[in-house]
Design a protein around this motif. Structure first.
Motif, PDB file in Angstrom:
ATOM      1  N   THR A   2       0.836  -1.190   0.000  1.00  0.00           N
ATOM      2  CA  THR A   2       0.000   0.000   0.000  1.00  0.00           C
ATOM      3  C   THR A   2       0.872   1.242   0.000  1.00  0.00           C
ATOM      4  O   THR A   2       1.984   1.236   0.510  1.00  0.00           O
ATOM      5  N   LEU A   3       0.337   2.325  -0.557  1.00  0.00           N
ATOM      6  CA  LEU A   3       0.996   3.621  -0.539  1.00  0.00           C
ATOM      7  C   LEU A   3       0.301   4.468   0.515  1.00  0.00           C
ATOM      8  O   LEU A   3      -0.927   4.583   0.516  1.00  0.00           O
ATOM      9  N   LEU A   4       1.062   5.054   1.421  1.00  0.00           N
ATOM     10  CA  LEU A   4       0.506   5.818   2.542  1.00  0.00           C
ATOM     11  C   LEU A   4       0.864   7.288   2.416  1.00  0.00           C
ATOM     12  O   LEU A   4       2.006   7.632   2.090  1.00  0.00           O
ATOM     13  N   VAL A   5      -0.114   8.155   2.723  1.00  0.00           N
ATOM     14  CA  VAL A   5       0.101   9.600   2.688  1.00  0.00           C
ATOM     15  C   VAL A   5      -0.372  10.203   4.005  1.00  0.00           C
ATOM     16  O   VAL A   5      -1.579  10.207   4.285  1.00  0.00           O
ATOM     17  N   PRO A   6       0.550  10.700   4.837  1.00  0.00           N
ATOM     18  CA  PRO A   6       0.109  11.480   5.993  1.00  0.00           C
ATOM     19  C   PRO A   6      -0.592  12.730   5.463  1.00  0.00           C
ATOM     20  O   PRO A   6      -0.033  13.453   4.639  1.00  0.00           O
ATOM     21  N   ILE A  34      -3.818   9.209   5.768  1.00  0.00           N
ATOM     22  CA  ILE A  34      -4.051   9.163   7.208  1.00  0.00           C
ATOM     23  C   ILE A  34      -3.903  10.551   7.813  1.00  0.00           C
ATOM     24  O   ILE A  34      -2.931  11.260   7.542  1.00  0.00           O
ATOM     25  N   ALA A  35      -4.885  10.912   8.626  1.00  0.00           N
ATOM     26  CA  ALA A  35      -4.830  12.154   9.396  1.00  0.00           C
ATOM     27  C   ALA A  35      -4.638  11.770  10.861  1.00  0.00           C
ATOM     28  O   ALA A  35      -5.227  10.794  11.328  1.00  0.00           O
ATOM     29  N   VAL A  36      -3.814  12.528  11.567  1.00  0.00           N
ATOM     30  CA  VAL A  36      -3.607  12.299  12.999  1.00  0.00           C
ATOM     31  C   VAL A  36      -4.027  13.571  13.729  1.00  0.00           C
ATOM     32  O   VAL A  36      -3.471  14.639  13.477  1.00  0.00           O
ATOM     33  N   LEU A  37      -5.010  13.441  14.608  1.00  0.00           N
ATOM     34  CA  LEU A  37      -5.559  14.600  15.314  1.00  0.00           C
ATOM     35  C   LEU A  37      -5.265  14.545  16.802  1.00  0.00           C
ATOM     36  O   LEU A  37      -5.627  13.572  17.460  1.00  0.00           O
ATOM     37  N   PRO A  38      -4.633  15.598  17.330  1.00  0.00           N
ATOM     38  CA  PRO A  38      -4.552  15.723  18.784  1.00  0.00           C
ATOM     39  C   PRO A  38      -5.955  16.044  19.312  1.00  0.00           C
ATOM     40  O   PRO A  38      -6.610  16.958  18.821  1.00  0.00           O
ATOM     41  N   ARG A  99       3.345   3.657  12.831  1.00  0.00           N
ATOM     42  CA  ARG A  99       2.586   2.458  13.228  1.00  0.00           C
ATOM     43  C   ARG A  99       1.607   2.056  12.133  1.00  0.00           C
ATOM     44  O   ARG A  99       1.465   0.881  11.808  1.00  0.00           O
ATOM     45  N   THR A 100       0.923   3.047  11.604  1.00  0.00           N
ATOM     46  CA  THR A 100      -0.022   2.757  10.526  1.00  0.00           C
ATOM     47  C   THR A 100       0.706   2.204   9.314  1.00  0.00           C
ATOM     48  O   THR A 100       0.233   1.251   8.685  1.00  0.00           O
ATOM     49  N   ALA A 101       1.845   2.785   8.978  1.00  0.00           N
ATOM     50  CA  ALA A 101       2.625   2.300   7.834  1.00  0.00           C
ATOM     51  C   ALA A 101       2.985   0.831   8.017  1.00  0.00           C
ATOM     52  O   ALA A 101       2.880   0.039   7.074  1.00  0.00           O
ATOM     53  N   ARG A 102       3.379   0.455   9.206  1.00  0.00           N
ATOM     54  CA  ARG A 102       3.725  -0.945   9.463  1.00  0.00           C
ATOM     55  C   ARG A 102       2.472  -1.835   9.444  1.00  0.00           C
ATOM     56  O   ARG A 102       2.497  -2.938   8.904  1.00  0.00           O
ATOM     57  N   ARG A 103       1.379  -1.343  10.039  1.00  0.00           N
ATOM     58  CA  ARG A 103       0.131  -2.132  10.091  1.00  0.00           C
ATOM     59  C   ARG A 103      -0.407  -2.448   8.707  1.00  0.00           C
ATOM     60  O   ARG A 103      -0.873  -3.556   8.458  1.00  0.00           O
ATOM     61  N   ILE A 104      -0.362  -1.464   7.813  1.00  0.00           N
ATOM     62  CA  ILE A 104      -0.918  -1.683   6.471  1.00  0.00           C
ATOM     63  C   ILE A 104       0.135  -2.167   5.487  1.00  0.00           C
ATOM     64  O   ILE A 104      -0.133  -2.312   4.305  1.00  0.00           O
ATOM     65  N   GLU A 105       1.340  -2.406   5.991  1.00  0.00           N
ATOM     66  CA  GLU A 105       2.460  -2.868   5.172  1.00  0.00           C
ATOM     67  C   GLU A 105       2.705  -1.925   3.998  1.00  0.00           C
ATOM     68  O   GLU A 105       2.754  -2.346   2.838  1.00  0.00           O
ATOM     69  N   ALA A 106       2.851  -0.653   4.332  1.00  0.00           N
ATOM     70  CA  ALA A 106       3.100   0.359   3.299  1.00  0.00           C
ATOM     71  C   ALA A 106       4.431   0.085   2.619  1.00  0.00           C
ATOM     72  O   ALA A 106       5.427  -0.223   3.276  1.00  0.00           O
ATOM     73  N   SER A 107       4.425   0.191   1.307  1.00  0.00           N
ATOM     74  CA  SER A 107       5.679   0.046   0.570  1.00  0.00           C
ATOM     75  C   SER A 107       6.360   1.400   0.404  1.00  0.00           C
ATOM     76  O   SER A 107       7.583   1.473   0.387  1.00  0.00           O
ATOM     77  N   ILE A 108       5.550   2.456   0.301  1.00  0.00           N
ATOM     78  CA  ILE A 108       6.088   3.818   0.191  1.00  0.00           C
ATOM     79  C   ILE A 108       5.202   4.750   1.004  1.00  0.00           C
ATOM     80  O   ILE A 108       3.976   4.663   0.946  1.00  0.00           O
ATOM     81  N   VAL A 109       5.829   5.653   1.742  1.00  0.00           N
ATOM     82  CA  VAL A 109       5.111   6.724   2.423  1.00  0.00           C
ATOM     83  C   VAL A 109       5.450   8.013   1.688  1.00  0.00           C
ATOM     84  O   VAL A 109       6.622   8.346   1.502  1.00  0.00           O
ATOM     85  N   PHE A 110       4.430   8.721   1.249  1.00  0.00           N
ATOM     86  CA  PHE A 110       4.582   9.978   0.513  1.00  0.00           C
ATOM     87  C   PHE A 110       4.406  11.119   1.501  1.00  0.00           C
ATOM     88  O   PHE A 110       3.299  11.345   1.997  1.00  0.00           O
ATOM     89  N   VAL A 111       5.497  11.822   1.780  1.00  0.00           N
ATOM     90  CA  VAL A 111       5.480  12.887   2.779  1.00  0.00           C
ATOM     91  C   VAL A 111       5.517  14.233   2.079  1.00  0.00           C
ATOM     92  O   VAL A 111       6.463  14.522   1.344  1.00  0.00           O
ATOM     93  N   GLY A 112       4.516  15.054   2.309  1.00  0.00           N
ATOM     94  CA  GLY A 112       4.514  16.419   1.802  1.00  0.00           C
ATOM     95  C   GLY A 112       5.184  17.311   2.823  1.00  0.00           C
ATOM     96  O   GLY A 112       4.637  17.565   3.897  1.00  0.00           O
ATOM     97  N   SER A 113       6.398  17.743   2.548  1.00  0.00           N
ATOM     98  CA  SER A 113       7.151  18.536   3.511  1.00  0.00           C
ATOM     99  C   SER A 113       8.230  19.327   2.800  1.00  0.00           C
ATOM    100  O   SER A 113       8.902  18.796   1.912  1.00  0.00           O
ATOM    101  N   ASP A 114       8.404  20.559   3.208  1.00  0.00           N
ATOM    102  CA  ASP A 114       9.480  21.345   2.606  1.00  0.00           C
ATOM    103  C   ASP A 114      10.799  21.160   3.337  1.00  0.00           C
ATOM    104  O   ASP A 114      11.824  21.672   2.921  1.00  0.00           O
TER     105      ASP A 114
END
Length: 145
Positions: A2-6, A34-38, A99-114
């Motif tokens: 799976t491909l994961l996007v925070p 995935i969204a993470v909310l405090p 944790r989510t990346a490991r749970r869903i067995e992500a192959s790539i995490v796409f991070v939007g960050s400067d």
């Protein structure tokens, strides 16, 4: 795999989501945002543009808005969310993403960050902390165009 996007709704997160969908089409891989909310942290939500200055914190409304943003840009993507305590310790958001990346067995995490992935990263950088995990590849999206 799976491909994961925070996903926090920012322009860079949207760009990362679009890039993940493009990769997903080529490699026939599903995309998860995935969204993470405090919890009940109105100041954090205001900083991210999730709520207006005079608006109260409403988890359901925030998640609905983020889910709609994902659906508008990537209708085939799955939207997930996790919650962390209101006063989340440094790294707790990144920890949930990892944790989510490991749970869903992500192959790539796409991070939007400067700034993720630079030699020197801020201690509070979610992108930098997510990029540090070696259980998946990381694609850093630094431009919205």
């Amino acid at each position: 795999m799976t491909l994961l996007v925070p996903f926090d709704g920012s322009a860079l997160a949207e760009a990362a989501l679009i890039r993940a969908v493009e990769f997903g089409e080529v490699f026939e891989q599903p995309v998860v945002a995935i969204a993470v909310l405090p919890e009940e942290n109105a100041a954090y939500a205001r900083e991210r543009g999730w709520i207006e200055p005079d608006e109260s914190f409403d988890t359901g409304r925030i998640l609905s808005r983020l889910r709609e943003q994902v659906r508008d840009r990537a209708p085939e993507a799955t939207f997930r969310y996790e919650r962390v305590p209101r006063v989340a310790r440094a790294g707790s958001i990144a920890r949930e993403i990892r944790r989510t990346a490991r749970r869903i067995e992500a192959s790539i995490v796409f991070v939007g960050s400067d700034n993720a992935g630079r030699l020197v990263t801020a201690l509070s950088s979610v992108g930098g902390n997510v990029a540090a995990d070696r259980t998946y590849d990381v694609l850093i999206v630094r431009h919205t165009g």
